[in-house]
Enzyme design. Structure first.
Site, short mmCIF file in Angstrom:
data_model
loop_
_atom_site.label_atom_id
_atom_site.label_comp_id
_atom_site.label_asym_id
_atom_site.label_seq_id
_atom_site.Cartn_x
_atom_site.Cartn_y
_atom_site.Cartn_z
N THR A 155 0.84 -1.19 0.00
CA THR A 155 0.00 0.00 0.00
C THR A 155 0.89 1.25 0.00
O THR A 155 2.09 1.15 0.23
CB THR A 155 -0.84 -0.09 1.28
OG1 THR A 155 -1.69 -1.21 1.14
CG2 THR A 155 -1.65 1.13 1.59
N ARG A 183 -13.59 -7.97 -0.41
CA ARG A 183 -13.02 -7.90 0.94
C ARG A 183 -12.64 -6.45 1.24
O ARG A 183 -12.15 -5.72 0.38
CB ARG A 183 -11.79 -8.81 0.98
CG ARG A 183 -10.92 -8.67 2.24
CD ARG A 183 -9.66 -7.94 1.92
NE ARG A 183 -8.77 -7.78 3.06
CZ ARG A 183 -7.75 -6.97 3.08
NH1 ARG A 183 -7.47 -6.24 2.02
NH2 ARG A 183 -6.99 -6.87 4.15
N VAL A 184 -12.88 -5.99 2.47
CA VAL A 184 -12.63 -4.60 2.82
C VAL A 184 -11.25 -4.45 3.47
O VAL A 184 -10.93 -5.14 4.44
CB VAL A 184 -13.74 -4.07 3.76
CG1 VAL A 184 -13.40 -2.68 4.27
CG2 VAL A 184 -15.08 -4.04 3.02
N GLY A 207 -4.51 -6.03 6.54
CA GLY A 207 -5.61 -5.17 6.95
C GLY A 207 -6.38 -5.72 8.15
O GLY A 207 -6.78 -4.97 9.04
N1 ASP Z 1 -3.33 -2.95 4.36
C1 ASP Z 1 -3.65 -3.37 3.03
C2 ASP Z 1 -4.81 -4.31 3.06
O1 ASP Z 1 -4.87 -5.16 3.92
C3 ASP Z 1 -2.52 -4.02 2.32
C4 ASP Z 1 -1.20 -3.32 2.42
O2 ASP Z 1 -0.96 -2.56 3.32
O3 ASP Z 1 -0.37 -3.52 1.55
O4 ASP Z 1 -5.64 -4.23 2.20
#
Ligand code: ASP
Length: 280
Positions: A155, A183-184, A207
């Protein structure tokens, strides 16, 4: 004036030195552009601008180059929080747009400030955000060979403190990759992105762990109640250990403290605070 950004975690498949160097160079370039922008813009404007640059770089899992969900579609999530007004806005699982962070920013002026799925896409189209396919050849071929992308997360996020002393945080993601459709992610929740007048935090990692730890909101609350940014972050990370949480955060406090911590040492980040620093 301070600025810190992250480019998420390295994936198992992209820990080669070439990719690592490319990500570090991109972060150095983007944090420098963001810091220049911050000289004449608010923290809020700057976090949106800077996350937009990260979304436009296909090395990162946000905007173009995002991970593909298990049904072959890319769904993007992004949120922004203005520490000055304490307003949070975001989009969850929006399809076929280029810069979800800009849609999140646009929503700041509305009463209904977090939209998902088709509603988010309709809102985007009605407000001048054109069709854009964020799937790159690289992500498509990764999807097609069904790589195990469980750890392939990356992210992007940004926290800024402007010349007026205001804070803002923005986070944008393509999700975990190969997840159940719709999925959230944590990124467009207060667990993944939070700011008030005392601190701003942007998270990356799994997440579900970030939500279990209520991470961004918890760290900011602790700073609000008198903890230093470092102590608030370290204590909140110690609490992740109870369920083996996988996460990383970047943050800035109103007193100018700037901090990053991760549960696993693969997160890439960069900060600009008089001098440029790039780390992974
Ligand atoms: N936090 C993000 C998620 O779970 C993924 C990430 O941080 O790369 O969707």
């Amino acid at each position: 004036m301070k600025l810190i950004i992250h480019g998420g975690f390295f994936s198992e498949s992209s820990t080669n030195q070439e990719t690592k160097k490319a990500k570090q160079d991109a972060l150095a370039n983007i944090v420098t552009l963001g810091y220049d922008y911050l000289k004449n813009h608010t923290a809020l404007e700057t976090v949106v601008y800077t996350v937009g640059l990260l979304e436009d770089n296909d090395l990162f899992n946000a905007g173009i180059g995002s991970q593909i969900q298990s049904d072959g579609k890319v769904r993007l999530s992004a949120a922004v929080m203005d520490g000055k007004t304490a307003k949070f806005s975001g989009v969850i699982n929006v399809e076929d747009v280029k810069n979800p962070i800009e849609i999140a920013q646009h929503l700041l002026t509305y009463d209904d400030r977090v939209l998902s799925g088709d509603g988010a896409q309709n809102f985007a189209r009605n407000n001048g955000f054109d069709y854009f396919n964020p799937i790159t050849e690289q992500r498509q071929s990764e999807y097609e060979v069904k790589l195990n992308q469980k750890n392939n997360i990356g992210t992007v996020g940004c926290v800024a403190l402007d010349t007026a002393g205001n804070l803002a945080a923005a986070t944008s993601t393509g999700g975990k990759g190969f997840e159940i459709p719709c999925r959230v992610s944590d990124s467009a929740t207060v667990a993944g992105n939070y700011a008030n007048e005392f601190a701003g935090i942007s998270c990356t990692g799994v997440g579900e762990d970030i939500v279990s730890g209520a991470l961004a909101a918890k760290i900011v609350t602790r700073v609000t109640d008198g903890f230093s940014l470092k102590d608030a972050s370290d204590k909140s990370f110690a609490e992740l250990k109870a369920f083996d949480g996988f996460a990383g955060v970047i943050g800035i406090a109103a007193n100018g403290d700037i901090y990053h911590v991760d549960s696993h040492p693969y997160m890439v980040w960069a900060s600009f605070d008089v001098n440029l620093q790039v780390f992974s």
